[in-house]
Motif scaffolding. Structure first.
Motif, short mmCIF file in Angstrom:
data_model
loop_
_atom_site.label_atom_id
_atom_site.label_comp_id
_atom_site.label_asym_id
_atom_site.label_seq_id
_atom_site.Cartn_x
_atom_site.Cartn_y
_atom_site.Cartn_z
N TRP A 163 67.69 112.65 -42.22
CA TRP A 163 68.06 113.26 -43.27
C TRP A 163 69.57 112.46 -44.19
O TRP A 163 69.20 112.17 -45.60
CB TRP A 163 68.87 114.82 -43.24
CG TRP A 163 68.12 115.69 -42.92
CD1 TRP A 163 67.67 116.68 -41.74
CD2 TRP A 163 67.04 116.60 -43.32
NE1 TRP A 163 66.36 117.45 -41.43
CE2 TRP A 163 66.11 117.42 -42.65
CE3 TRP A 163 67.52 116.77 -45.64
CZ2 TRP A 163 65.04 118.29 -43.80
CZ3 TRP A 163 66.55 117.66 -45.86
CH2 TRP A 163 65.81 118.24 -44.91
N ILE A 164 69.89 111.78 -43.64
CA ILE A 164 71.07 110.73 -43.81
C ILE A 164 70.55 109.47 -44.63
O ILE A 164 70.43 109.65 -45.58
CB ILE A 164 72.26 110.68 -42.99
CG1 ILE A 164 73.07 111.32 -43.04
CG2 ILE A 164 73.51 109.69 -43.80
CD1 ILE A 164 74.31 111.52 -42.04
N GLY A 165 69.38 109.02 -43.91
CA GLY A 165 68.34 107.84 -44.33
C GLY A 165 67.92 108.30 -45.59
O GLY A 165 67.74 108.00 -46.21
N LYS A 166 67.26 110.22 -45.81
CA LYS A 166 66.89 110.60 -47.11
C LYS A 166 67.78 110.57 -48.32
O LYS A 166 67.08 109.81 -49.39
CB LYS A 166 65.66 111.86 -46.65
CG LYS A 166 64.75 111.36 -46.12
CD LYS A 166 63.45 112.65 -45.81
CE LYS A 166 62.24 112.65 -45.00
NZ LYS A 166 61.75 113.66 -45.15
N CYS A 167 69.03 110.68 -47.44
CA CYS A 167 70.04 110.76 -48.91
C CYS A 167 70.11 109.75 -49.43
O CYS A 167 70.08 109.45 -50.41
CB CYS A 167 71.04 111.40 -48.26
SG CYS A 167 71.16 113.59 -47.94
N LEU A 168 69.93 108.69 -48.48
CA LEU A 168 70.61 107.02 -48.65
C LEU A 168 69.80 106.84 -49.92
O LEU A 168 69.56 105.89 -50.81
CB LEU A 168 71.41 106.42 -47.51
CG LEU A 168 71.50 105.61 -47.93
CD1 LEU A 168 73.53 105.40 -48.61
CD2 LEU A 168 72.02 104.14 -46.78
N GLY A 169 67.81 106.81 -49.18
CA GLY A 169 67.33 106.19 -49.79
C GLY A 169 66.93 107.33 -51.61
O GLY A 169 67.21 106.33 -52.24
N ILE A 170 67.50 108.20 -51.82
CA ILE A 170 67.06 109.43 -52.94
C ILE A 170 68.36 108.69 -54.13
O ILE A 170 68.46 107.95 -55.25
CB ILE A 170 67.31 110.50 -52.58
CG1 ILE A 170 66.41 110.83 -52.35
CG2 ILE A 170 68.12 111.17 -53.98
CD1 ILE A 170 66.54 112.70 -51.61
N LEU A 171 69.86 108.24 -52.80
CA LEU A 171 70.26 107.14 -54.08
C LEU A 171 70.18 105.98 -54.20
O LEU A 171 70.41 105.98 -56.00
CB LEU A 171 72.14 107.61 -53.20
CG LEU A 171 72.59 108.56 -52.69
CD1 LEU A 171 73.83 108.02 -52.22
CD2 LEU A 171 73.02 108.98 -54.37
N MET A 172 69.73 104.99 -53.80
CA MET A 172 69.01 104.66 -54.50
C MET A 172 68.21 103.69 -55.13
O MET A 172 67.69 103.68 -56.38
CB MET A 172 68.73 103.61 -53.74
CG MET A 172 69.87 102.85 -51.66
SD MET A 172 69.03 102.03 -50.64
CE MET A 172 70.59 101.30 -49.73
N ILE A 173 67.57 104.92 -54.83
CA ILE A 173 66.20 105.33 -56.41
C ILE A 173 67.22 105.70 -57.58
O ILE A 173 66.55 105.24 -58.45
CB ILE A 173 65.12 106.68 -55.66
CG1 ILE A 173 64.55 106.33 -54.39
CG2 ILE A 173 64.14 107.02 -57.08
CD1 ILE A 173 63.46 107.05 -54.09
N LEU A 174 67.76 106.95 -57.30
CA LEU A 174 69.24 106.89 -58.34
C LEU A 174 68.82 105.99 -58.91
O LEU A 174 69.44 105.89 -60.36
CB LEU A 174 69.99 108.41 -58.22
CG LEU A 174 69.31 109.14 -58.04
CD1 LEU A 174 70.48 110.56 -57.83
CD2 LEU A 174 68.55 109.86 -59.04
N TYR A 175 69.87 104.57 -58.12
CA TYR A 175 70.03 104.22 -58.78
C TYR A 175 69.72 103.05 -59.54
O TYR A 175 69.58 102.32 -60.80
CB TYR A 175 71.60 102.51 -57.66
CG TYR A 175 71.22 101.58 -58.22
CD1 TYR A 175 72.48 101.28 -58.53
CD2 TYR A 175 70.35 100.10 -57.66
CE1 TYR A 175 73.17 99.61 -58.90
CE2 TYR A 175 70.52 98.94 -58.03
CZ TYR A 175 72.17 99.07 -58.73
OH TYR A 175 72.55 98.23 -59.16
#
Length: 344
Positions: free
Chosen positions: A63-75
């Motif tokens: 879950w944390i990994g997915k949240c981190l990935g989504i933050l990078m996608i938004l960036y």
């Protein structure tokens, strides 16, 4: 790394530092970014053939990994929107006066979609073509400005001490944004072990070009003159002409190559965001490219004026310092301490 920063860096540093010592801040900022990039490459070596979207969950949990990935996608989405908005602003001001912003943005976005839909290989081939052209044209244009260069404009060195240099560090780090793409590229490199060498060379080239830009612009226009200019690098090219040559004005050459550079930054960030959504949610990448194109367009059109565009860019840069400076170091420490990853 060679995006819109080259057009605004001298003014940004002059406003913050109020001294001609920006070249020292550029060197220090470039070295810091180089270390952060090496950290990213070393982390990717722990998970061969996988991108950050795939291995982040193995380090900190799904879950944390997915949240981190989504933050990078938004960036990546935001940096794509910012770069293409800056490109449209400069194009409208110097080349296509009176053309609506949305028309310029959509035109370049569709060309970018054509490129990214082919995958990482055509993107890499285009970059190989653009870079040498950029370096040759840029250095040629800068060399021609030597007639109005005054070395006294970049003196004295550290006249106000080291504090202004420290103040300017953040702004210099922001213009090197782009090294984070190694989270994606390392996974598809033919020789990933050469990633550190690629990172060092890939950072050194923009570092050199940014140095040349700042020294020539400040040397020709002085700190006070640069502060009053929105696009000081282009104004430098417009402040002289060489009579007797086939071309007497050279700002258009600089504009053309930097439109190419900004286009390349937009393309790779658009691809990185699409790839992230595809890998996190197991969806085919091409429909996502079309979907993200509309999102990027809407974000690019949000700023009402050029000041809001610059504020947006500064916000993105501040986020990148934490997301790609501190987070990779923490992830690398976790992999080393808890022996995670294929490479021990």
């Amino acid at each position: 790394m060679l995006g819109s920063g080259i057009l605004t860096l001298p003014r940004t540093l002059a406003e913050i530092m109020k001294t001609p010592d920006g070249w020292i801040a550029i060197i220090l900022g470039g070295l810091m970014v180089m270390l952060a990039g090496i950290c990213i490459v070393k982390l990717c070596h722990q998970f061969p053939g996988e991108t950050i979207y795939q291995f982040a969950g193995k380090i900190v949990g799904n879950w944390i990994g997915k949240c981190l990935g989504i933050l990078m996608i938004l960036y990546f989405i935001c940096i794509s929107a910012f770069e293409i908005r800056v490109m449209a602003e400069v194009t409208m001001l110097y080349l296509l006066e009176g053309t609506p912003l949305w028309a310029i943005i959509m035109f370049f976005m569709w060309i970018g979609l054509y490129l990214t839909s082919g995958g990482i290989n055509p993107i890499a081939r285009l970059f190989e073509i653009i870079l040498p052209i950029t370096i040759v044209v840029f250095l040629f244009s800068m060399t021609l400005s030597y007639k109005i260069f005054d070395i006294n404009n970049i003196r004295p060195v550290l006249g106000d001490g080291i504090l202004p240099v420290i103040k300017g560090l953040k702004s210099t780090i922001l213009v090197f944004a782009g090294y984070e793409i190694m989270f994606i590229v390392t996974a598809v490199m033919q020789h990933p072990k050469k990633g550190v060498k690629a990172m060092i060379i890939g950072t050194s080239i923009p570092l050199f070009l940014y140095l040349v830009t700042l020294i020539m612009v400040i040397g020709a226009m002085s700190v006070d003159g640069v502060v009053r200019s929105t696009w000081p690098t282009l104004d430098l090219m417009r402040s002289f002409e060489i009579t007797g040559l086939l071309f007497e004005r050279f700002e258009f050459f600089l504009l053309v190559i930097w439109i190419m550079q900004i286009f390349s930054t937009f393309s790779i960030c658009h691809y990185a965001a699409s790839l992230g959504l595809s890998q996190i949610f197991n969806i085919k990448i091409k429909p996502l490219m079309y979907f993200l194109l509309s999102i990027i367009f809407l974000i690019a059109m949000l700023p009402k004026n050029i000041n809001e565009v610059f504020d947006f860019g500064e916000l993105i840069g501040n986020i990148s310092i934490y997301l790609f400076g501190i987070v990779p170091l923490l992830l690398l420490l976790i992999t080393k301490v808890f022996k995670k990853g294929a490479v021990k």
